[in-house]
Design an enzyme around this catalytic site. Structure first.
Site, PDB file in Angstrom:
ATOM      1  N   HIS A 131      38.126  32.515  27.172  1.00 54.41           N
ATOM      2  CA  HIS A 131      37.534  33.699  27.315  1.00 54.41           C
ATOM      3  C   HIS A 131      37.236  34.167  28.502  1.00 54.41           C
ATOM      4  O   HIS A 131      36.494  35.142  28.990  1.00 54.41           O
ATOM      5  CB  HIS A 131      36.253  33.839  26.239  1.00 54.41           C
ATOM      6  CG  HIS A 131      36.134  35.189  25.750  1.00 54.41           C
ATOM      7  ND1 HIS A 131      34.761  35.552  26.172  1.00 54.41           N
ATOM      8  CD2 HIS A 131      36.746  35.893  25.206  1.00 54.41           C
ATOM      9  CE1 HIS A 131      34.823  36.961  25.740  1.00 54.41           C
ATOM     10  NE2 HIS A 131      35.767  37.230  24.965  1.00 54.41           N
ATOM     11  N   LYS A 184      37.668  35.587  32.577  1.00 48.99           N
ATOM     12  CA  LYS A 184      38.347  36.706  33.118  1.00 48.99           C
ATOM     13  C   LYS A 184      38.043  36.544  34.666  1.00 48.99           C
ATOM     14  O   LYS A 184      36.827  36.975  35.011  1.00 48.99           O
ATOM     15  CB  LYS A 184      37.574  38.056  32.629  1.00 48.99           C
ATOM     16  CG  LYS A 184      37.676  38.160  31.012  1.00 48.99           C
ATOM     17  CD  LYS A 184      36.513  38.784  30.450  1.00 48.99           C
ATOM     18  CE  LYS A 184      36.736  38.900  28.984  1.00 48.99           C
ATOM     19  NZ  LYS A 184      35.870  37.867  28.303  1.00 48.99           N
ATOM     20  N   ASP A 225      43.365  33.597  47.412  1.00 47.99           N
ATOM     21  CA  ASP A 225      43.148  32.809  48.665  1.00 47.99           C
ATOM     22  C   ASP A 225      42.179  31.856  48.864  1.00 47.99           C
ATOM     23  O   ASP A 225      41.932  31.421  49.909  1.00 47.99           O
ATOM     24  CB  ASP A 225      43.429  33.537  49.927  1.00 47.99           C
ATOM     25  CG  ASP A 225      44.974  34.362  49.923  1.00 47.99           C
ATOM     26  OD1 ASP A 225      45.818  33.967  49.415  1.00 47.99           O
ATOM     27  OD2 ASP A 225      44.984  35.665  50.528  1.00 47.99           O
TER      28      ASP A 225
END
Length: 185
Positions: free
Chosen positions: A127, A129, A134
């Site tokens: 779940h 996100k 870099d």
């Protein structure tokens, strides 16, 4: 007394939602608030600002993009990831197993574009996100990379440039990445 409230989903598309009372259209600039200091920026949806920020970071990436995303249905963000890969940026994506196999997912588009993708089978839901750019910046929050999150949902989105926080997200990504298999065409 139903009225129609129109939400922009992509710049060239329009969705319509029926509401129980009269309301004005939501303007993305009116609800996408930016709170910023040197290290953390905070944004809210509905509105296009998070999508634009994600795209800008993908375009600015020089070496790596590590993305862990529960639901990804926005083709424009898939295209930005593929373009980064074509520029030589190492792009790795971890998606939730079920969401990554869903008909509306951009998983096939990413794999066809040469991006390394794994579907996490090691947990109930993957779940997360977030995106690490870099190894210097992390983008995170409740915001899924979907039309609904952009146009209708109340979501939060943060841009964080604090080394110890970026390292923690990178370590979490590496752990998930190691424990799954890259999808092949």
């Amino acid at each position: 007394w139903l009225s129609t409230l129109k939400f922009l989903t992509e710049p060239d598309q329009l969705n319509t939602v029926q509401l129980a009372e009269e309301r004005r259209p939501i303007e993305p600039a009116a609800v996408s608030k930016n709170v910023s200091n040197k290290d953390i920026e905070v944004y809210f949806t509905p509105g296009f600002l998070p999508q634009e920020i994600i795209t800008a970071h993908m375009e600015a990436a020089k070496e790596t993009l590590d993305i862990a995303i529960y639901s990804w249905t926005l083709p424009s963000l898939a295209a930005a990831a593929i373009n980064a890969h074509k520029r030589g940026v190492v792009v790795r994506v971890v998606e939730d197993y079920e969401q990554g196999k869903a008909d509306y997912s951009v998983t096939e588009q990413l794999v066809d574009g040469g991006v390394n993708v794994v579907l996490d089978e090691q947990s109930g839901l993957m779940h997360n996100k977030f995106m690490v750019i870099d190894d210097k910046v992390v983008l995170t929050g409740s915001y899924n990379w979907t039309r609904a999150a952009t146009s209708r949902n109340r979501e939060n989105f943060l841009v964080i440039a604090q080394d110890r926080i970026v390292r923690a997200y990178k370590e979490n990504f590496e752990e998930i990445w190691r424990n799954n298999q890259i999808l092949k065409r």
